[in-house]
Every structure is written in C-alpha cells, then in structure tokens.
Design a protein around this motif. Sequence first.
Motif, PDB file in Angstrom:
ATOM      1  N   TYR A   1       0.538  -1.391  -0.652  1.00 24.34           N
ATOM      2  CA  TYR A   1       0.069   0.130  -0.120  1.00 24.34           C
ATOM      3  C   TYR A   1       1.093   1.377   0.214  1.00 24.34           C
ATOM      4  N   LEU A   2       1.783   1.204   0.577  1.00 26.45           N
ATOM      5  CA  LEU A   2       2.856   2.649   1.056  1.00 26.45           C
ATOM      6  C   LEU A   2       3.681   2.348  -0.787  1.00 26.45           C
ATOM      7  N   LEU A   3       3.632   1.645  -1.249  1.00 29.29           N
ATOM      8  CA  LEU A   3       4.719   2.174  -2.361  1.00 29.29           C
ATOM      9  C   LEU A   3       3.340   2.213  -3.509  1.00 29.29           C
ATOM     10  N   SER A   4       2.394   1.347  -3.806  1.00 23.55           N
ATOM     11  CA  SER A   4       1.512   2.015  -4.998  1.00 23.55           C
ATOM     12  C   SER A   4       0.102   3.170  -4.010  1.00 23.55           C
ATOM     13  N   GLN A   5      -0.337   3.673  -3.317  1.00 18.32           N
ATOM     14  CA  GLN A   5      -0.799   4.034  -3.035  1.00 18.32           C
ATOM     15  C   GLN A   5      -0.698   5.665  -2.736  1.00 18.32           C
ATOM     16  N   SER A   6       0.888   5.814  -1.679  1.00 20.99           N
ATOM     17  CA  SER A   6       1.465   6.677  -0.771  1.00 20.99           C
ATOM     18  C   SER A   6       1.987   7.425  -2.086  1.00 20.99           C
ATOM     19  N   ARG A   7       2.424   9.135  -1.183  1.00 24.30           N
ATOM     20  CA  ARG A   7       2.847  10.274  -1.979  1.00 24.30           C
ATOM     21  C   ARG A   7       4.747  10.213  -2.075  1.00 24.30           C
ATOM     22  N   PHE A   8       4.599   8.845  -0.882  1.00 26.90           N
ATOM     23  CA  PHE A   8       5.774   8.558  -0.107  1.00 26.90           C
ATOM     24  C   PHE A   8       6.607   7.722  -1.392  1.00 26.90           C
ATOM     25  N   GLY A   9       4.959   6.340  -2.229  1.00 22.75           N
ATOM     26  CA  GLY A   9       6.114   5.379  -2.558  1.00 22.75           C
ATOM     27  C   GLY A   9       5.532   5.888  -4.217  1.00 22.75           C
ATOM     28  N   GLN A  10       5.390   6.618  -4.678  1.00 19.51           N
ATOM     29  CA  GLN A  10       5.513   7.920  -5.538  1.00 19.51           C
ATOM     30  C   GLN A  10       7.183   8.161  -6.273  1.00 19.51           C
ATOM     31  N   HIS A  11       7.243   9.131  -4.465  1.00 22.05           N
ATOM     32  CA  HIS A  11       8.448   9.547  -4.952  1.00 22.05           C
ATOM     33  C   HIS A  11       9.693   8.292  -4.963  1.00 22.05           C
ATOM     34  N   VAL A  12       9.576   7.648  -4.622  1.00 27.11           N
ATOM     35  CA  VAL A  12      10.709   6.094  -4.319  1.00 27.11           C
ATOM     36  C   VAL A  12      11.224   5.238  -5.566  1.00 27.11           C
ATOM     37  N   TYR A  13       9.921   5.317  -6.376  1.00 31.83           N
ATOM     38  CA  TYR A  13       9.872   4.878  -7.987  1.00 31.83           C
ATOM     39  C   TYR A  13      10.411   6.013  -8.620  1.00 31.83           C
ATOM     40  N   ALA A  14       9.887   7.474  -8.908  1.00 28.85           N
ATOM     41  CA  ALA A  14      10.648   8.691  -9.051  1.00 28.85           C
ATOM     42  C   ALA A  14      12.148   8.719  -9.120  1.00 28.85           C
ATOM     43  N   MET A  15      12.364   8.271  -7.908  1.00 24.90           N
ATOM     44  CA  MET A  15      13.502   8.573  -7.562  1.00 24.90           C
ATOM     45  C   MET A  15      14.836   7.497  -8.141  1.00 24.90           C
ATOM     46  N   GLY A  16      13.991   6.489  -8.505  1.00 25.50           N
ATOM     47  CA  GLY A  16      14.347   5.122  -9.362  1.00 25.50           C
ATOM     48  C   GLY A  16      14.719   5.228 -10.239  1.00 25.50           C
ATOM     49  N   SER A  17      14.253   5.526 -11.357  1.00 25.84           N
ATOM     50  CA  SER A  17      13.459   6.203 -12.774  1.00 25.84           C
ATOM     51  C   SER A  17      14.892   6.791 -12.880  1.00 25.84           C
ATOM     52  N   ASN A  18      14.176   8.673 -11.829  1.00 26.61           N
ATOM     53  CA  ASN A  18      15.420   9.254 -12.887  1.00 26.61           C
ATOM     54  C   ASN A  18      16.137  10.353 -10.613  1.00 26.61           C
ATOM     55  N   LEU A  19      17.344   9.937 -10.414  1.00 21.46           N
ATOM     56  CA  LEU A  19      17.098  10.901  -9.637  1.00 21.46           C
ATOM     57  C   LEU A  19      17.459  11.651  -9.652  1.00 21.46           C
ATOM     58  N   GLU A  20      18.588  12.575 -10.240  1.00 24.25           N
ATOM     59  CA  GLU A  20      18.435  13.666 -10.464  1.00 24.25           C
ATOM     60  C   GLU A  20      16.822  15.125 -11.520  1.00 24.25           C
ATOM     61  N   ALA A  21      16.590  14.135 -11.484  1.00 27.09           N
ATOM     62  CA  ALA A  21      15.018  14.699 -12.245  1.00 27.09           C
ATOM     63  C   ALA A  21      13.655  14.469 -10.840  1.00 27.09           C
ATOM     64  N   ALA A  22      14.184  13.620 -10.554  1.00 23.63           N
ATOM     65  CA  ALA A  22      13.483  13.590  -8.769  1.00 23.63           C
ATOM     66  C   ALA A  22      13.697  14.990  -8.147  1.00 23.63           C
ATOM     67  N   ARG A  23      14.957  15.384  -8.001  1.00 28.31           N
ATOM     68  CA  ARG A  23      15.780  15.851  -7.293  1.00 28.31           C
ATOM     69  C   ARG A  23      14.747  17.354  -7.756  1.00 28.31           C
ATOM     70  N   ARG A  24      15.304  17.657  -9.081  1.00 23.64           N
ATOM     71  CA  ARG A  24      14.609  18.872  -9.944  1.00 23.64           C
ATOM     72  C   ARG A  24      13.539  19.301  -9.528  1.00 23.64           C
ATOM     73  N   ALA A  25      12.694  18.238  -9.567  1.00 24.31           N
ATOM     74  CA  ALA A  25      10.925  18.497  -9.006  1.00 24.31           C
ATOM     75  C   ALA A  25      10.400  18.613  -7.821  1.00 24.31           C
ATOM     76  N   GLY A  26      11.349  19.133  -6.933  1.00 25.13           N
ATOM     77  CA  GLY A  26      11.429  18.726  -5.430  1.00 25.13           C
ATOM     78  C   GLY A  26      10.893  17.972  -4.376  1.00 25.13           C
ATOM     79  N   ILE A  27      11.671  16.217  -5.121  1.00 27.68           N
ATOM     80  CA  ILE A  27      11.285  15.982  -3.305  1.00 27.68           C
ATOM     81  C   ILE A  27      12.606  15.928  -2.948  1.00 27.68           C
TER      82      ILE A  27
END
Length: 334
Positions: free
Chosen positions: A194-220
Amino acid sequence: MTALERDAGVQGRLGAWVSERVSVAVSEFTAAAALVVLFVALSLASPNFLTADNLFNIGSQTAVIAIIAVAQTMVIITKGIDLSVGSTAALAGVMAAIVVRDLGVSVWTAALVAIAVGAACGLVNGLLVSVVRLPPFIATLGTMSAGRGLVFIVTGAVGVYSLPESFQLLGNGQIGGVPFAIVVTALVALAVGYLLSQSRFGQHVYAMGSNLEAARRAGIAVRRKLTAVYVLAGALVGLGGVIAASRVNSGQPNYGIGLELDAIAAAVIGGASLFGGQGRIAGTLIGAFLIALVRNGSVLLGISIHYQQVIVGLIIWAAVAFDQFRRRRLEARG
C-alpha cells in the motif's frame, strides 16, 4: 510545440507506461507459473513434501525470506542494493535473544529491539548513500562487514541459548492453524504494498529510482526520502532476523550468510529491476516462495547445500538476464 506534438508526446509516454506494466505482469506470471510447476514436481518427487510439518516449515522459512526480500525490493526500486541484510538480520536476532535471556523481557519487547537494531543499520546505510553519496554497493558492503564483525564481538562467536519457550512464538507459533510468521509476513506485505502503490512517498520512491536527478529537480527531498527507504528496509530486516532467531529459539552469529542472494533473487524474480524504478511486492512474494521451495525441495531430495547455491546462482542469472531483455525492449519502443 503544436497540439499534435503534445498529443504525440502524451501517447508516447502512455505507451511506455503500458509497456512497462505489461512487462512487470509478464515477469510475475512467469514466476508464478514456475512456482506452480516446482510445487507439483516436488509433490510427485517426495512423499514428505505435502506433509503438514513440511508445509508449516516452508511457511515459516518463506516468511523470513519474504520479509527481507520486501525490504530489498524497496531499496532496489530506488536503484540501490543492500548487501548488509544478512549481517543485519543476524545482529538483530542476536540482540533480541540477549535481551530476552539477560533482561527477561517479553518476545514483543525483543521484537521491538530487533526492529530498532535493524533500523539503526538502515540509517547508517541511508546516510552513507544519501549524504556521503557512496554507491549503495560499497556502502552496504561496508555495513555487511562491520555488522558481521559486531555480531561476533557481542556474542564471542558463540550462539545465545537458554531462552524461554515463549520466545518461539514469532517463529513457531500459530493462529488458527496458520503460522504466526505467515500472518506477520502478510501484514508487512500489505502495508508496504500500500505504501509503495498508494502513497505520495511510494510515488517518490519510484521517481527516485527512475531518474534521481529529475526527482531532485521536481522538488523531492531526495536525501531524506532515500534515507527513509533504507531505515524502513533495515527495520523490516530486523523483524525478519528476530523471526529467524525465534524459529530455532536462539541467537546465531553465523545466521544470514548468503541471505542477501536469496533476497535479491526473490525481488528480481518477482519483476523488480536492478536498473531501478520498477518492482511490486506481490511479485516479490512469489519470488520468495519460489526460493523457499528450491531450498526445501533440495533438502527433501538430498541435494547438497553447495548445489543449492549453484541453483540459486543460476536463478539469479536467468532473472537478471530477463530483466535486461525487458529493459532493452522497453528502450527500443521509446
């Protein structure tokens, strides 16, 4: 940019998203099919496989692998790796056993101690990766060595015994005939899923794994979120460690050697990508059961533990090769 170009871009991203989801589903289906085939084969090959005692043993064994594999999956999704899960589990299990033996605390307090020990190890990993910016492989390799050394220092390289029978509840207890460890594993899987699929934290986890620099620039808050992932993963490993200690009613300093291989294999078999940004808890559970069946079936058939290591190594090769094949196909589709 024209409206046509924008529509084409949206369709391209949608196509990539669908392709990725289909790829994950194929991995999970393949792993599930392999699990069914192996279960049937072992049922036919060994008369002891379908006995109540053996199935109970498989359930308890799977619980430890599954919980630690769930922790590993979280880290892998961030494009990291945790090689310290074995030594962390051993340290957590030993510390839980020591506080039960020397302080007379309940099994629940011992479990909290183990979880805290695991979280502390995860915090070290998280800070080394997110603040010091060491590669996850190097950071967790150092923690693996330091943790194992600390286990031997604390125990004098001798197991922790003379524990009360109540300590066995987590590893050998039952609830309505269902192993307590399986119930704990189900709750952990549901919560993390649930944490990974339904929460904002989970979205950030996947975003960091896909592109760490892009996640940083997106304000994560990359440093804080990465550290949180490793802390949570460490806490789960600590829980797995105390369940393992509870199964044998002792704290074993040698426990967990090679456990990181089973955890990585379970995660990758279930569809988690070592390239980051991809993985689901449901697939990890399938992978964990598959690894547990390989271990259990090898014992029933009298296959040497050394051959078991070869089998697990081959499974890891196949899973990673398939992961790379999927990744190349996704990249080719744009």
